[in-house]
Design an enzyme around this catalytic site. Sequence first.
Site, PDB file in Angstrom:
ATOM      1  N   GLN A 171      11.226   3.235   3.023  1.00 14.24           N
ATOM      2  CA  GLN A 171      10.269   4.116   3.535  1.00 14.24           C
ATOM      3  C   GLN A 171      10.960   5.513   4.152  1.00 14.24           C
ATOM      4  O   GLN A 171      11.753   5.132   4.986  1.00 14.24           O
ATOM      5  CB  GLN A 171       9.283   3.376   4.483  1.00 14.24           C
ATOM      6  CG  GLN A 171       7.935   4.462   4.870  1.00 14.24           C
ATOM      7  CD  GLN A 171       7.012   3.757   5.824  1.00 14.24           C
ATOM      8  OE1 GLN A 171       7.450   2.655   5.990  1.00 14.24           O
ATOM      9  NE2 GLN A 171       5.982   4.670   5.735  1.00 14.24           N
TER      10      GLN A 171
ATOM     11  N   ASP B 278       4.789  14.462  -5.667  1.00 12.74           N
ATOM     12  CA  ASP B 278       5.961  14.421  -5.043  1.00 12.74           C
ATOM     13  C   ASP B 278       7.130  15.428  -5.044  1.00 12.74           C
ATOM     14  O   ASP B 278       7.265  15.748  -6.372  1.00 12.74           O
ATOM     15  CB  ASP B 278       6.755  13.161  -5.346  1.00 12.74           C
ATOM     16  CG  ASP B 278       7.857  12.519  -4.252  1.00 12.74           C
ATOM     17  OD1 ASP B 278       8.671  13.242  -4.035  1.00 12.74           O
ATOM     18  OD2 ASP B 278       7.680  11.144  -4.008  1.00 12.74           O
TER      19      ASP B 278
ATOM     20  N   HIS C 252       1.848   5.274   1.937  1.00 15.73           N
ATOM     21  CA  HIS C 252       1.577   5.982   0.781  1.00 15.73           C
ATOM     22  C   HIS C 252       1.908   5.080  -0.232  1.00 15.73           C
ATOM     23  O   HIS C 252       2.690   4.373  -0.172  1.00 15.73           O
ATOM     24  CB  HIS C 252       2.251   7.345   0.799  1.00 15.73           C
ATOM     25  CG  HIS C 252       3.618   7.401   0.968  1.00 15.73           C
ATOM     26  ND1 HIS C 252       4.279   7.103   2.269  1.00 15.73           N
ATOM     27  CD2 HIS C 252       4.544   7.625   0.144  1.00 15.73           C
ATOM     28  CE1 HIS C 252       5.719   7.160   2.019  1.00 15.73           C
ATOM     29  NE2 HIS C 252       5.951   7.183   1.038  1.00 15.73           N
ATOM     30  N   LEU C 253       1.566   5.481  -1.411  1.00 16.27           N
ATOM     31  CA  LEU C 253       1.762   5.013  -2.585  1.00 16.27           C
ATOM     32  C   LEU C 253       2.337   5.869  -3.599  1.00 16.27           C
ATOM     33  O   LEU C 253       1.681   7.266  -3.757  1.00 16.27           O
ATOM     34  CB  LEU C 253       0.855   4.187  -3.585  1.00 16.27           C
ATOM     35  CG  LEU C 253      -0.129   3.151  -2.769  1.00 16.27           C
ATOM     36  CD1 LEU C 253      -1.260   2.641  -3.618  1.00 16.27           C
ATOM     37  CD2 LEU C 253       0.695   1.937  -2.624  1.00 16.27           C
ATOM     38  N   HIS C 254       3.569   5.516  -4.163  1.00 18.05           N
ATOM     39  CA  HIS C 254       4.041   6.391  -5.251  1.00 18.05           C
ATOM     40  C   HIS C 254       3.838   5.912  -6.417  1.00 18.05           C
ATOM     41  O   HIS C 254       3.391   4.788  -6.931  1.00 18.05           O
ATOM     42  CB  HIS C 254       5.796   6.023  -5.214  1.00 18.05           C
ATOM     43  CG  HIS C 254       6.530   6.646  -4.069  1.00 18.05           C
ATOM     44  ND1 HIS C 254       7.286   7.705  -4.160  1.00 18.05           N
ATOM     45  CD2 HIS C 254       6.498   5.883  -2.743  1.00 18.05           C
ATOM     46  CE1 HIS C 254       7.692   7.773  -2.968  1.00 18.05           C
ATOM     47  NE2 HIS C 254       7.152   6.747  -2.008  1.00 18.05           N
TER      48      HIS C 254
END
Length: 146
Positions: free
Chosen positions: A101, A37, A107-109
Amino acid sequence: MTDRPETDDQCIFCAIAAHEVEASLLHEDETVVGFMDLSPVTPGHLLVVPRKHAVGPEDVDLETSAHVWSVDHQMAKALRRSGLQCDGINVFLADGEVAFQEVFHFHLHVFPRFSGDGFTIAANWQERERSLLDGEADAIRAAIAV
């Protein structure tokens, strides 16, 4: 289907998956990419993203979703073994603007947690009456069949 506030050709995650934008890649296969990220909650914060553009969970087929979660699991294990500070792990999915969001591509964090890392979740946790919980469960069960 979720409202699409951006098109595939405007999506930064689609651009990363297509190698059109620089990213620190961790994993890639035919279905998903995993990368660091750019604005991490903690050092090691990463994202797992399907290659095919989809705004939210409703827009992802079950096979792709299962693979995203499988890669998430692998990345979480890798975080634990990485030597980065990691006393715990959060997996976070934001579905919709009101749920925080920011990039409208499913997406996954995955981010490591440690004491004093500064991340908090504040809510007004209150126990609910069983009759209210049962009514909510009825509504959700009815929607599963739809």
